[in-house]
Scaffold this active site. Sequence first.
Site, PDB file in Angstrom:
ATOM      1  N   GLN A 208      32.489  33.610  36.219  1.00  0.00           N
ATOM      2  CA  GLN A 208      32.039  34.794  36.990  1.00  0.00           C
ATOM      3  C   GLN A 208      32.207  36.331  36.164  1.00  0.00           C
ATOM      4  O   GLN A 208      33.540  36.442  36.004  1.00  0.00           O
ATOM      5  CB  GLN A 208      32.602  34.959  38.475  1.00  0.00           C
ATOM      6  CG  GLN A 208      32.710  33.783  39.254  1.00  0.00           C
ATOM      7  CD  GLN A 208      31.220  33.388  39.571  1.00  0.00           C
ATOM      8  OE1 GLN A 208      30.599  34.303  40.411  1.00  0.00           O
ATOM      9  NE2 GLN A 208      30.603  32.176  39.425  1.00  0.00           N
ATOM     10  N   ARG A 228      33.796  39.711  42.698  1.00  0.00           N
ATOM     11  CA  ARG A 228      33.056  40.262  41.550  1.00  0.00           C
ATOM     12  C   ARG A 228      31.718  39.430  41.370  1.00  0.00           C
ATOM     13  O   ARG A 228      31.714  38.178  41.883  1.00  0.00           O
ATOM     14  CB  ARG A 228      33.954  40.133  40.285  1.00  0.00           C
ATOM     15  CG  ARG A 228      33.860  38.946  39.827  1.00  0.00           C
ATOM     16  CD  ARG A 228      34.844  39.218  38.353  1.00  0.00           C
ATOM     17  NE  ARG A 228      35.119  38.002  37.520  1.00  0.00           N
ATOM     18  CZ  ARG A 228      35.999  37.089  37.523  1.00  0.00           C
ATOM     19  NH1 ARG A 228      37.179  37.463  38.483  1.00  0.00           N
ATOM     20  NH2 ARG A 228      36.486  36.151  36.960  1.00  0.00           N
ATOM     21  N   ALA A 249      30.353  38.584  49.090  1.00  0.00           N
ATOM     22  CA  ALA A 249      30.403  37.618  48.093  1.00  0.00           C
ATOM     23  C   ALA A 249      30.005  38.248  46.785  1.00  0.00           C
ATOM     24  O   ALA A 249      29.299  39.421  46.647  1.00  0.00           O
ATOM     25  CB  ALA A 249      29.264  36.316  48.461  1.00  0.00           C
ATOM     26  N   HIS A 250      29.584  37.252  45.928  1.00  0.00           N
ATOM     27  CA  HIS A 250      29.257  37.670  44.385  1.00  0.00           C
ATOM     28  C   HIS A 250      27.918  38.397  44.428  1.00  0.00           C
ATOM     29  O   HIS A 250      26.882  37.862  45.100  1.00  0.00           O
ATOM     30  CB  HIS A 250      29.516  36.832  43.360  1.00  0.00           C
ATOM     31  CG  HIS A 250      28.987  35.606  43.553  1.00  0.00           C
ATOM     32  ND1 HIS A 250      29.179  34.458  42.687  1.00  0.00           N
ATOM     33  CD2 HIS A 250      28.088  34.989  44.445  1.00  0.00           C
ATOM     34  CE1 HIS A 250      28.545  33.433  43.061  1.00  0.00           C
ATOM     35  NE2 HIS A 250      27.901  33.717  44.175  1.00  0.00           N
ATOM     36  N   ASN A 251      27.459  39.307  43.690  1.00  0.00           N
ATOM     37  CA  ASN A 251      26.234  39.895  43.363  1.00  0.00           C
ATOM     38  C   ASN A 251      25.474  40.783  44.617  1.00  0.00           C
ATOM     39  O   ASN A 251      24.569  41.232  44.385  1.00  0.00           O
ATOM     40  CB  ASN A 251      25.200  39.016  42.790  1.00  0.00           C
ATOM     41  CG  ASN A 251      25.750  38.050  41.880  1.00  0.00           C
ATOM     42  OD1 ASN A 251      26.898  38.200  41.103  1.00  0.00           O
ATOM     43  ND2 ASN A 251      24.874  36.850  41.734  1.00  0.00           N
TER      44      ASN A 251
END
Lengths: 337, 337, 337
Positions: A208, A228, A249-251
């Site tokens: 990640q 991240r 969550a990510h993004n």
Amino acid sequence: MADPRFFAAAGPFTLRELATIAGAEIANGDEARRFVDVAPLGAAGPEDVSFLDNRRYLDAFRQSRAGACLVAPDAVKAAPSGMNLLIAKDPYRAYAKVAAAFHPPRAFEPGIHPAAHIGKDARIGEGCRIEAGAAIGARADIGRRCHIAANAVIGEGVAIGDDGWIGPGVSISHAVLGRRAIVHGGARIGQDGFGFALGPQGHLKVPQLGRVVIGDDVEIGANTTIDRGAGPDTVVGDGTKIDNLVQIAHNVRIGRGCVIVAQVGISGSTRIGDFVMLGGQAGLTGHLEIGDGAKVAAQAGVMRDIEPGVTVGGSPAVPQRQWLKGVALIERMTRKD
Amino acid sequence: MADPRFFAAAGPFTLRELATIAGAEIANGDEARRFVDVAPLGAAGPEDVSFLDNRRYLDAFRQSRAGACLVAPDAVKAAPSGMNLLIAKDPYRAYAKVAAAFHPPRAFEPGIHPAAHIGKDARIGEGCRIEAGAAIGARADIGRRCHIAANAVIGEGVAIGDDGWIGPGVSISHAVLGRRAIVHGGARIGQDGFGFALGPQGHLKVPQLGRVVIGDDVEIGANTTIDRGAGPDTVVGDGTKIDNLVQIAHNVRIGRGCVIVAQVGISGSTRIGDFVMLGGQAGLTGHLEIGDGAKVAAQAGVMRDIEPGVTVGGSPAVPQRQWLKGVALIERMTRKD
Amino acid sequence: MADPRFFAAAGPFTLRELATIAGAEIANGDEARRFVDVAPLGAAGPEDVSFLDNRRYLDAFRQSRAGACLVAPDAVKAAPSGMNLLIAKDPYRAYAKVAAAFHPPRAFEPGIHPAAHIGKDARIGEGCRIEAGAAIGARADIGRRCHIAANAVIGEGVAIGDDGWIGPGVSISHAVLGRRAIVHGGARIGQDGFGFALGPQGHLKVPQLGRVVIGDDVEIGANTTIDRGAGPDTVVGDGTKIDNLVQIAHNVRIGRGCVIVAQVGISGSTRIGDFVMLGGQAGLTGHLEIGDGAKVAAQAGVMRDIEPGVTVGGSPAVPQRQWLKGVALIERMTRKD
């Protein structure tokens, strides 16, 4: 009366002073009269200032013994006789200013506690307070007048803007925060997103490689988690307010001025516009586009994009009118015998 | 057998002693026979005591090799021959007492760890254990025999009654807790409620001037969050048990003896009576009145008041019978081709 | 480009080297050409390696300026001319390996920080890093090369296998973890399950005498809670991945290779097979059997057993086709006027 063990107190203030603080106008009041505190309509006495912001409390207003009250123009005629009135377009906002005047945040003593841990080459701005057990990683960059509470953990290289408040036991890594951040106790920012190449031979962890980037004036609730990015960053825009136990969550990219209520979950790569409201426990699947000003009802399950300004509800979520129609339909069918 | 790395062990106890501990009566048993531990029906051997509390386990009971068993009067006739029986009206409650006798809580060594941080004028009652990294704020008032685990953070002025157990990494501020509180790791008590005067020019934070007031014998789960009141207090009544990851917003009032299962969310200013049960992941909107003894099914979304004693389910929640009828209706309509 | 404040960088690597790392084959490429980083299709330049894993991104692939790309065999024909192609059966898994090569985890300096607290008779394996404020209980057994982050709290007697990573502020008690565990910040493992003998005279706490037993290669998300067993253990099988804010109650048994998305709640004594997928915010009631390979949609409310391989959705959950039919039915009925 706010408990003096926990809150500072200032005042008294005259009605004139309160009008200035609140940005309000005095209607049939005694400008020199002094007030000592804020209080809800039902509890307020002659020396207290109250506010009316919701028509549901009109009866309480009519019967209130408050010495003064912040009201919208259209409520003036309902006021009990003798009450001093401060007229404001947004009485709740005016109340927030008056309450902050009576109970200003306690000034904190700057200084780095001897039991705080400051990593190599970390930069701590002037006027910061770093409490016992807080750990600041190497090369972190903490702005001026930040308050890092006991046992918070700030990772290597993390940047926090001026006037940040980081609560007890928070952990932040791989992140850049703007000015005036408020991060409540136990929030987790910047850990790995949940990314695996799945397979029967075992799920392989995908590195990640993004960050969490948080704008100015963002508030993040207790025990909320913001992962991240996987490659792109996870982003939270200026002025967005996030409640407790929210999962981001990510993004995910969240715009400006959003309000995200407790226990909401937002799946990876979903993009949320400006001034979006997400009700408590709502869930959004991944890779969606949520338009500016959209509203999502509590517990809704959003599986499709939402156009700007549209309100949705239900699981799977549909436009609010349609959702309520479905609810009414089932209700009719199940009630009629 | 409880893992001795983690649990203390006492005993053996005779059947006579166990009957006294459990408040049970012996039926066709050998009073002097000794038992060494508790165990589930399927795993128990001749030296173990088990219990039967649920008719779903009647078969396991019939086949159990347990030397003794705590049972309700009506299960006696199903017992395998030779099993010593301890008859109790509430076998599960009786089991709790017997299990606690065999595995008493480990006595803790009182003392303040040299790496704990005690603020100015904090009062620590006699017999407390304050572990490494725990930080107690100025003027906090900790009762007798409290156990404050490692890295917990107790804010300025917070009061905790006698015999409290505060888990690792917990943070508590602006709060008053009763006696025998159990607060599991990472719970967050007393941070700001989520209150803003919303507006396109920015959401203005409203000072949160109330407290969290928690009664006696309350248990609070891991990573649960309880915000302090906005002006009124947030209140949790005596004997209420709260599971993990629950969100309780500002001004919520919860009565006595409630049971709140994991991941429930309760919005601001909702009032909950006594002995209310809230199933896992249920959500309640704000400003509701939930009557004494009401029950809310798991995942229900409560948007209206609930009368005392009523059970509701579904989202939006309706009385249980109506909810189940709706579920059955959809099921019929979707199954029939 | 990964932010160098947070990520290490390695390389450049030749196409030949990348093929070896990825276990991929080169198609029409220049083996000696060098690449410097990974990047998403839209952001990648001539010196970057990207990947195509999802047909939704075929257009981005066609227009990508990436110097090289990891692709499945059937995407070769869509490649832009001049792009170097690395062919892999599972391009996402291949990408994970390449990304890890360009950005290897930062090597950590072993050592026990002087402000870490190591209990009596605790065993710390060679090569461990124990950070400031971490507290390791008496008789704990920490494997080799473990990284225990700042302010984590490991209870008495807890065992953690080799190569574990325990995040900041985590607390673990009454637990045995396998090798290569990753436990993100604020996770709570091993506290009391939620067990009471309920009654109007007060809810009596039932001793929780089991453990949490976690296999190898398990990842546990930030602020997730896993309660220890009441008598039996709570078990998580090898290779299972658990996201943030998940609740796992006492006595739950989870098999190998499961994927449990954020905010899921699993009630007591439910048994989950191998390679089960649970979507975000799904809830499972207690005492269920969920078969191998079952899938549960996001927000589903599972109240019955699920057969192996079956997908369910809705609340209460039903087989997916039936759920979607019900959703479509309501949609038709509410849309048609």
